[in-house]
Design a protein around this motif. Structure first.
Motif, PDB file in Angstrom:
ATOM      1  N   CYS A 164       5.065 -13.744  25.515  1.00  0.00           N
ATOM      2  CA  CYS A 164       3.949 -13.070  26.173  1.00  0.00           C
ATOM      3  C   CYS A 164       3.086 -12.278  25.192  1.00  0.00           C
ATOM      4  O   CYS A 164       2.399 -11.323  25.590  1.00  0.00           O
ATOM      5  CB  CYS A 164       4.467 -12.147  27.277  1.00  0.00           C
ATOM      6  SG  CYS A 164       5.309 -13.005  28.624  1.00  0.00           S
ATOM      7  N   GLN A 165       3.103 -12.685  23.943  1.00  0.00           N
ATOM      8  CA  GLN A 165       2.314 -11.983  22.934  1.00  0.00           C
ATOM      9  C   GLN A 165       0.835 -12.298  23.124  1.00  0.00           C
ATOM     10  O   GLN A 165       0.415 -13.453  23.040  1.00  0.00           O
ATOM     11  CB  GLN A 165       2.777 -12.401  21.531  1.00  0.00           C
ATOM     12  CG  GLN A 165       2.127 -11.631  20.404  1.00  0.00           C
ATOM     13  CD  GLN A 165       2.795 -11.930  19.067  1.00  0.00           C
ATOM     14  OE1 GLN A 165       3.875 -11.419  18.785  1.00  0.00           O
ATOM     15  NE2 GLN A 165       2.165 -12.761  18.265  1.00  0.00           N
ATOM     16  N   ALA A 166       0.045 -11.277  23.431  1.00  0.00           N
ATOM     17  CA  ALA A 166      -1.375 -11.482  23.733  1.00  0.00           C
ATOM     18  C   ALA A 166      -2.150 -11.922  22.495  1.00  0.00           C
ATOM     19  O   ALA A 166      -3.024 -12.786  22.565  1.00  0.00           O
ATOM     20  CB  ALA A 166      -1.971 -10.201  24.307  1.00  0.00           C
ATOM     21  N   ALA A 167      -1.887 -11.325  21.347  1.00  0.00           N
ATOM     22  CA  ALA A 167      -2.596 -11.652  20.107  1.00  0.00           C
ATOM     23  C   ALA A 167      -1.653 -11.414  18.940  1.00  0.00           C
ATOM     24  O   ALA A 167      -0.670 -10.666  19.048  1.00  0.00           O
ATOM     25  CB  ALA A 167      -3.860 -10.807  19.950  1.00  0.00           C
ATOM     26  N   SER A 168      -1.954 -12.065  17.832  1.00  0.00           N
ATOM     27  CA  SER A 168      -1.139 -11.898  16.628  1.00  0.00           C
ATOM     28  C   SER A 168      -2.065 -11.727  15.430  1.00  0.00           C
ATOM     29  O   SER A 168      -3.203 -12.186  15.432  1.00  0.00           O
ATOM     30  CB  SER A 168      -0.221 -13.109  16.418  1.00  0.00           C
ATOM     31  OG  SER A 168      -0.992 -14.287  16.205  1.00  0.00           O
ATOM     32  N   GLU A 169      -1.549 -11.084  14.434  1.00  0.00           N
ATOM     33  CA  GLU A 169      -2.348 -10.856  13.231  1.00  0.00           C
ATOM     34  C   GLU A 169      -1.457 -10.850  12.005  1.00  0.00           C
ATOM     35  O   GLU A 169      -0.245 -10.619  12.095  1.00  0.00           O
ATOM     36  CB  GLU A 169      -3.097  -9.528  13.324  1.00  0.00           C
ATOM     37  CG  GLU A 169      -2.195  -8.321  13.446  1.00  0.00           C
ATOM     38  CD  GLU A 169      -2.968  -7.012  13.549  1.00  0.00           C
ATOM     39  OE1 GLU A 169      -2.324  -5.948  13.480  1.00  0.00           O
ATOM     40  OE2 GLU A 169      -4.213  -7.067  13.681  1.00  0.00           O
ATOM     41  N   ASP A 170      -2.085 -11.099  10.860  1.00  0.00           N
ATOM     42  CA  ASP A 170      -1.372 -11.044   9.586  1.00  0.00           C
ATOM     43  C   ASP A 170      -1.436  -9.622   9.032  1.00  0.00           C
ATOM     44  O   ASP A 170      -2.428  -8.917   9.210  1.00  0.00           O
ATOM     45  CB  ASP A 170      -1.989 -12.008   8.570  1.00  0.00           C
ATOM     46  CG  ASP A 170      -1.818 -13.457   8.985  1.00  0.00           C
ATOM     47  OD1 ASP A 170      -0.817 -13.760   9.675  1.00  0.00           O
ATOM     48  OD2 ASP A 170      -2.671 -14.298   8.625  1.00  0.00           O
ATOM     49  N   LEU A 171      -0.385  -9.245   8.357  1.00  0.00           N
ATOM     50  CA  LEU A 171      -0.341  -7.947   7.687  1.00  0.00           C
ATOM     51  C   LEU A 171       0.451  -8.126   6.396  1.00  0.00           C
ATOM     52  O   LEU A 171       1.683  -8.099   6.389  1.00  0.00           O
ATOM     53  CB  LEU A 171       0.311  -6.887   8.575  1.00  0.00           C
ATOM     54  CG  LEU A 171       0.440  -5.488   7.946  1.00  0.00           C
ATOM     55  CD1 LEU A 171      -0.927  -4.926   7.574  1.00  0.00           C
ATOM     56  CD2 LEU A 171       1.174  -4.542   8.887  1.00  0.00           C
ATOM     57  N   VAL A 172      -0.278  -8.349   5.299  1.00  0.00           N
ATOM     58  CA  VAL A 172       0.367  -8.584   4.009  1.00  0.00           C
ATOM     59  C   VAL A 172       0.552  -7.244   3.305  1.00  0.00           C
ATOM     60  O   VAL A 172      -0.402  -6.501   3.111  1.00  0.00           O
ATOM     61  CB  VAL A 172      -0.474  -9.539   3.136  1.00  0.00           C
ATOM     62  CG1 VAL A 172       0.187  -9.739   1.773  1.00  0.00           C
ATOM     63  CG2 VAL A 172      -0.663 -10.870   3.839  1.00  0.00           C
ATOM     64  N   LYS A 173       1.782  -6.963   2.916  1.00  0.00           N
ATOM     65  CA  LYS A 173       2.094  -5.718   2.222  1.00  0.00           C
ATOM     66  C   LYS A 173       2.900  -6.036   0.971  1.00  0.00           C
ATOM     67  O   LYS A 173       3.643  -7.014   0.921  1.00  0.00           O
ATOM     68  CB  LYS A 173       2.881  -4.765   3.120  1.00  0.00           C
ATOM     69  CG  LYS A 173       2.115  -4.302   4.353  1.00  0.00           C
ATOM     70  CD  LYS A 173       2.779  -3.119   5.013  1.00  0.00           C
ATOM     71  CE  LYS A 173       2.646  -1.869   4.180  1.00  0.00           C
ATOM     72  NZ  LYS A 173       3.174  -0.665   4.879  1.00  0.00           N
ATOM     73  N   VAL A 174       2.750  -5.173  -0.031  1.00  0.00           N
ATOM     74  CA  VAL A 174       3.525  -5.288  -1.263  1.00  0.00           C
ATOM     75  C   VAL A 174       4.757  -4.398  -1.112  1.00  0.00           C
ATOM     76  O   VAL A 174       4.652  -3.183  -0.961  1.00  0.00           O
ATOM     77  CB  VAL A 174       2.703  -4.873  -2.493  1.00  0.00           C
ATOM     78  CG1 VAL A 174       3.568  -4.926  -3.752  1.00  0.00           C
ATOM     79  CG2 VAL A 174       1.492  -5.781  -2.644  1.00  0.00           C
ATOM     80  N   ILE A 175       5.916  -5.027  -1.148  1.00  0.00           N
ATOM     81  CA  ILE A 175       7.169  -4.297  -1.006  1.00  0.00           C
ATOM     82  C   ILE A 175       7.778  -4.120  -2.392  1.00  0.00           C
ATOM     83  O   ILE A 175       8.002  -5.090  -3.112  1.00  0.00           O
ATOM     84  CB  ILE A 175       8.141  -5.033  -0.068  1.00  0.00           C
ATOM     85  CG1 ILE A 175       7.475  -5.269   1.299  1.00  0.00           C
ATOM     86  CG2 ILE A 175       9.428  -4.243   0.096  1.00  0.00           C
ATOM     87  CD1 ILE A 175       8.345  -6.028   2.277  1.00  0.00           C
ATOM     88  N   ALA A 176       8.033  -2.886  -2.756  1.00  0.00           N
ATOM     89  CA  ALA A 176       8.593  -2.582  -4.072  1.00  0.00           C
ATOM     90  C   ALA A 176      10.050  -3.036  -4.140  1.00  0.00           C
ATOM     91  O   ALA A 176      10.707  -3.234  -3.107  1.00  0.00           O
ATOM     92  CB  ALA A 176       8.490  -1.083  -4.337  1.00  0.00           C
ATOM     93  N   PRO A 177      10.570  -3.213  -5.366  1.00  0.00           N
ATOM     94  CA  PRO A 177      11.983  -3.610  -5.494  1.00  0.00           C
ATOM     95  C   PRO A 177      12.910  -2.614  -4.819  1.00  0.00           C
ATOM     96  O   PRO A 177      12.813  -1.414  -5.030  1.00  0.00           O
ATOM     97  CB  PRO A 177      12.194  -3.630  -7.016  1.00  0.00           C
ATOM     98  CG  PRO A 177      10.835  -3.832  -7.595  1.00  0.00           C
ATOM     99  CD  PRO A 177       9.891  -3.143  -6.670  1.00  0.00           C
ATOM    100  N   GLY A 178      13.790  -3.128  -3.966  1.00  0.00           N
ATOM    101  CA  GLY A 178      14.741  -2.279  -3.256  1.00  0.00           C
ATOM    102  C   GLY A 178      14.178  -1.584  -2.031  1.00  0.00           C
ATOM    103  O   GLY A 178      14.924  -0.931  -1.309  1.00  0.00           O
ATOM    104  N   ALA A 179      12.888  -1.720  -1.780  1.00  0.00           N
ATOM    105  CA  ALA A 179      12.263  -1.046  -0.633  1.00  0.00           C
ATOM    106  C   ALA A 179      12.303  -1.943   0.601  1.00  0.00           C
ATOM    107  O   ALA A 179      12.567  -3.149   0.519  1.00  0.00           O
ATOM    108  CB  ALA A 179      10.829  -0.658  -0.966  1.00  0.00           C
TER     109      ALA A 179
END
Length: 229
Positions: A164-179
């Motif tokens: 039932c997801q009305a809309a979806s979007e991309d969210l690109v993030k930089v994850i640090a080592p170990g984070a």
């Protein structure tokens, strides 16, 4: 005649006296010219030498390095180009763009709930967690276009956040080592089917066990088991 002879004698004497101051000879003039000419040459040498030293220092380290170590004077010969080892030592340090790419296989997804068991009036809080287990930063799409909160019970597909997801979007993030990055979903203890059709039945209670699986793209978490009373 006596007076006139005396006067003429005095005139000759005075004339001879004045003639005692002789004009400088040609040899003297030549010596004076040599002295003046030598002085001018010394001044010119000092001026030219001053410009040569100024040029050696204002031109930077390359011109300064052309100084003759034996005499300490600036040499007119340009310095030799740096050797290969010197140019290698002067190479710029690697930038962030030159760092090795991350290993996406070291990016893991885990699932958890805020409690192990829930009473009849309690709704489970489902948590999706993405962790970068590598040694370099990783770009990861953690948007709703990639994630899914899936609840099953044995072979029964009970609920999916995608149904039932009305809309979806991309969210690109930089994850640090170990984070890590986390996303929470409060599940209202309802059933769902693809296409978001209405389902009257509700998940069973009375101590039944359910499995929560968190998904991000092609990655799926280990199973998180919880109980509904």
């Amino acid at each position: 005649m006596g007076k006139q002879g005396t006067s003429s004698a005095r005139g000759k004497a005075s004339a001879s006296g004045s003639s005692s101051v002789r004009k400088p000879s040609s040899a003297v003039y030549r010596r004076r010219r040599l002295v003046v000419g030598g002085a001018l040459l010394m001044v010119l040498a000092m001026v030219v030498g001053g410009f040569a030293l100024a040029g050696a220092f204002t031109g930077g380290s390359e011109q300064a390095s052309s100084t003759d170590p034996a005499s300490g004077a600036a040499s007119a010969v340009p310095s030799a180009p740096p050797t290969e080892s010197a140019s290698a030592s002067a190479a710029p340090t690697p930038t962030a763009s030159a760092t090795p790419s991350c290993n996406q296989n070291l990016v893991t997804v885990s699932a958890s709930t805020d409690k192990a068991a829930y009473g009849p009036d309690e709704n489970p809080l489902l948590t999706l967690k993405v962790t970068n287990g590598g040694e370099v930063p990783c770009q990861v799409n953690i948007g709703t276009s990639q994630m899914e909160f899936l609840v099953t019970s044995g072979p029964d597909r009970v609920f999916s956040s995608r149904d039932c997801q009305a809309a979806s979007e991309d969210l690109v993030k930089v994850i640090a080592p170990g984070a890590s990055e986390t996303a929470n979903f409060p599940w209202p203890r309802n059933r769902s089917v693809e296409g978001c059709q209405v389902v009257d039945a509700k998940p069973g209670a009375g101590g039944a066990y359910y499995i929560f699986t968190a998904k991000l793209g092609s990655k799926a978490s280990p199973k998180a088991v919880f109980q509904l009373n």
